[in-house]
Motif scaffolding. Structure first.
Motif, PDB file in Angstrom:
ATOM      1  N   UNK A  72     -20.986  10.870 -12.974  1.00 44.99           N
ATOM      2  CA  UNK A  72     -22.088  10.704 -13.919  1.00 44.99           C
ATOM      3  C   UNK A  72     -21.874   9.417 -14.715  1.00 44.99           C
ATOM      4  N   UNK A  73     -22.676   9.202 -15.743  1.00 46.66           N
ATOM      5  CA  UNK A  73     -22.588   7.964 -16.527  1.00 46.66           C
ATOM      6  C   UNK A  73     -21.282   7.843 -17.320  1.00 46.66           C
ATOM      7  N   UNK A  74     -20.604   8.968 -17.559  1.00 46.57           N
ATOM      8  CA  UNK A  74     -19.316   8.904 -18.258  1.00 46.57           C
ATOM      9  C   UNK A  74     -18.140   8.950 -17.272  1.00 46.57           C
ATOM     10  N   UNK A  75     -18.430   8.734 -15.993  1.00 47.14           N
ATOM     11  CA  UNK A  75     -17.429   8.695 -14.911  1.00 47.14           C
ATOM     12  C   UNK A  75     -16.711  10.025 -14.674  1.00 47.14           C
ATOM     13  N   UNK A  76     -17.396  11.146 -14.963  1.00 53.54           N
ATOM     14  CA  UNK A  76     -16.864  12.468 -14.651  1.00 53.54           C
ATOM     15  C   UNK A  76     -17.503  12.966 -13.353  1.00 53.54           C
ATOM     16  N   UNK A  77     -16.742  13.761 -12.597  1.00 53.25           N
ATOM     17  CA  UNK A  77     -17.264  14.339 -11.361  1.00 53.25           C
ATOM     18  C   UNK A  77     -18.404  15.306 -11.669  1.00 53.25           C
ATOM     19  N   UNK A  78     -19.480  15.198 -10.914  1.00 56.91           N
ATOM     20  CA  UNK A  78     -20.638  16.088 -11.060  1.00 56.91           C
ATOM     21  C   UNK A  78     -21.079  16.570  -9.683  1.00 56.91           C
ATOM     22  N   UNK A  79     -21.893  17.602  -9.660  1.00 55.58           N
ATOM     23  CA  UNK A  79     -22.377  18.171  -8.409  1.00 55.58           C
ATOM     24  C   UNK A  79     -23.761  17.613  -8.052  1.00 55.58           C
ATOM     25  N   UNK A  80     -23.893  16.303  -8.010  1.00 51.24           N
ATOM     26  CA  UNK A  80     -25.146  15.666  -7.602  1.00 51.24           C
ATOM     27  C   UNK A  80     -24.822  14.652  -6.518  1.00 51.24           C
ATOM     28  N   UNK A  81     -24.767  15.128  -5.283  1.00 48.28           N
ATOM     29  CA  UNK A  81     -24.332  14.308  -4.163  1.00 48.28           C
ATOM     30  C   UNK A  81     -25.393  13.317  -3.703  1.00 48.28           C
ATOM     31  N   UNK A  82     -26.512  13.219  -4.432  1.00 46.75           N
ATOM     32  CA  UNK A  82     -27.483  12.151  -4.154  1.00 46.75           C
ATOM     33  C   UNK A  82     -27.048  10.865  -4.858  1.00 46.75           C
ATOM     34  N   UNK A  83     -26.102  10.981  -5.801  1.00 44.28           N
ATOM     35  CA  UNK A  83     -25.526   9.818  -6.479  1.00 44.28           C
ATOM     36  C   UNK A  83     -24.501   9.161  -5.556  1.00 44.28           C
ATOM     37  N   UNK A  84     -24.113   7.926  -5.867  1.00 44.71           N
ATOM     38  CA  UNK A  84     -23.029   7.324  -5.085  1.00 44.71           C
ATOM     39  C   UNK A  84     -21.754   8.158  -5.226  1.00 44.71           C
ATOM     40  N   UNK A  85     -21.032   8.286  -4.133  1.00 47.20           N
ATOM     41  CA  UNK A  85     -19.791   9.050  -4.123  1.00 47.20           C
ATOM     42  C   UNK A  85     -18.623   8.098  -4.333  1.00 47.20           C
ATOM     43  N   UNK A  86     -17.765   8.441  -5.274  1.00 48.55           N
ATOM     44  CA  UNK A  86     -16.606   7.619  -5.595  1.00 48.55           C
ATOM     45  C   UNK A  86     -15.355   8.209  -4.966  1.00 48.55           C
ATOM     46  N   UNK A  87     -14.480   7.335  -4.528  1.00 42.57           N
ATOM     47  CA  UNK A  87     -13.152   7.717  -4.051  1.00 42.57           C
ATOM     48  C   UNK A  87     -12.174   7.005  -4.983  1.00 42.57           C
ATOM     49  N   UNK A  88     -11.339   7.774  -5.686  1.00 44.69           N
ATOM     50  CA  UNK A  88     -10.434   7.141  -6.653  1.00 44.69           C
ATOM     51  C   UNK A  88      -9.102   7.868  -6.751  1.00 44.69           C
ATOM     52  N   UNK A  99      -9.875   4.738 -15.160  1.00 47.35           N
ATOM     53  CA  UNK A  99      -9.545   3.322 -15.056  1.00 47.35           C
ATOM     54  C   UNK A  99     -10.209   2.785 -13.790  1.00 47.35           C
ATOM     55  N   UNK A 100     -11.102   1.819 -13.931  1.00 47.32           N
ATOM     56  CA  UNK A 100     -11.851   1.318 -12.775  1.00 47.32           C
ATOM     57  C   UNK A 100     -10.952   0.662 -11.725  1.00 47.32           C
ATOM     58  N   UNK A 101      -9.734   0.293 -12.080  1.00 44.41           N
ATOM     59  CA  UNK A 101      -8.820  -0.266 -11.077  1.00 44.41           C
ATOM     60  C   UNK A 101      -8.353   0.809 -10.089  1.00 44.41           C
TER      61      UNK A 101
END
Length: 188
Positions: A72-88, A99-101
């Motif tokens: 989401x906008x605060x960089x927390x995992x959410x259950x909306x898989x239509x958003x971009x998926x992050x791997x971190x 941390x964006x790095x």
């Protein structure tokens, strides 16, 4: 005496030609729609394979927990898989990109259609994680992808096992609809 021949189409010939072209166009559009659905399914499948492979590889080689989820906008995992998926990298399993790095990749897993993750115990999933040994952290999960049309014959389904491997469903009943791990046809 010269006779002039008339060139062109009569009204009836023109109407017949337009009718035939309309029929051919209608049939072609139906076939084209099927090609687009199959292409979208293949693209989604490839995106899922590459994303999970990257996460598992990094978890093993760097001996850390890696999380896969939409943010989401605060960089927390959410259950909306239509958003971009992050791997971190998520060594503390915070389910938040602090941390964006630590971000390895951000991608839309499904450019078209609906991607629904779940597991048999807790329903919808908002994240998947890999441990340092390459196995999944937490419970098993799966994804079902359905095209925008809802055509179950174009749908695809994948299960992530405890070992962290992806197992793609097949059609064992012969009805051209892939089946879930329970043996039921995929529903869209």
């Amino acid at each position: 005496m010269h006779r002039f021949s008339q060139q062109g189409l009569t009204l009836i010939e023109l109407l017949i030609t337009i009718s035939i072209m309309s029929i051919i166009a209608t049939l072609s559009i139906g076939s084209f729609h099927w090609i687009v659905e199959r292409s979208s399914a293949a693209s989604t499948r490839s995106n899922i394979e590459r994303t999970f492979s990257l996460a598992r590889f990094i978890a093993v080689t760097e001996q850390t927990i890696v999380t896969i989820c939409p943010l989401d906008t605060s960089n927390k995992c959410v259950n909306d898989w239509s958003l971009p998926t992050a791997v971190f990298r998520d060594p503390g399993s915070a389910l938040k990109l602090t941390d964006t790095s630590k971000l390895l990749r951000s991608i839309y897993l499904s450019p078209r259609g609906t991607l629904t993750p779940s597991n048999s115990f807790f329903g919808p999933r908002k994240y998947f994680q890999y441990q340092s040994d390459g196995s999944v952290r937490g419970t098993l999960g799966n994804f079902t992808w359905c095209p925008e049309s809802g055509n179950r014959k174009a749908a695809t389904h994948v299960r992530i096992n405890f070992g962290g491997r992806l197992i793609w469903s097949r059609d064992y009943s012969g009805n051209q609809i892939v089946e879930t791990s329970s043996g039921a046809d995929v529903s869209c």
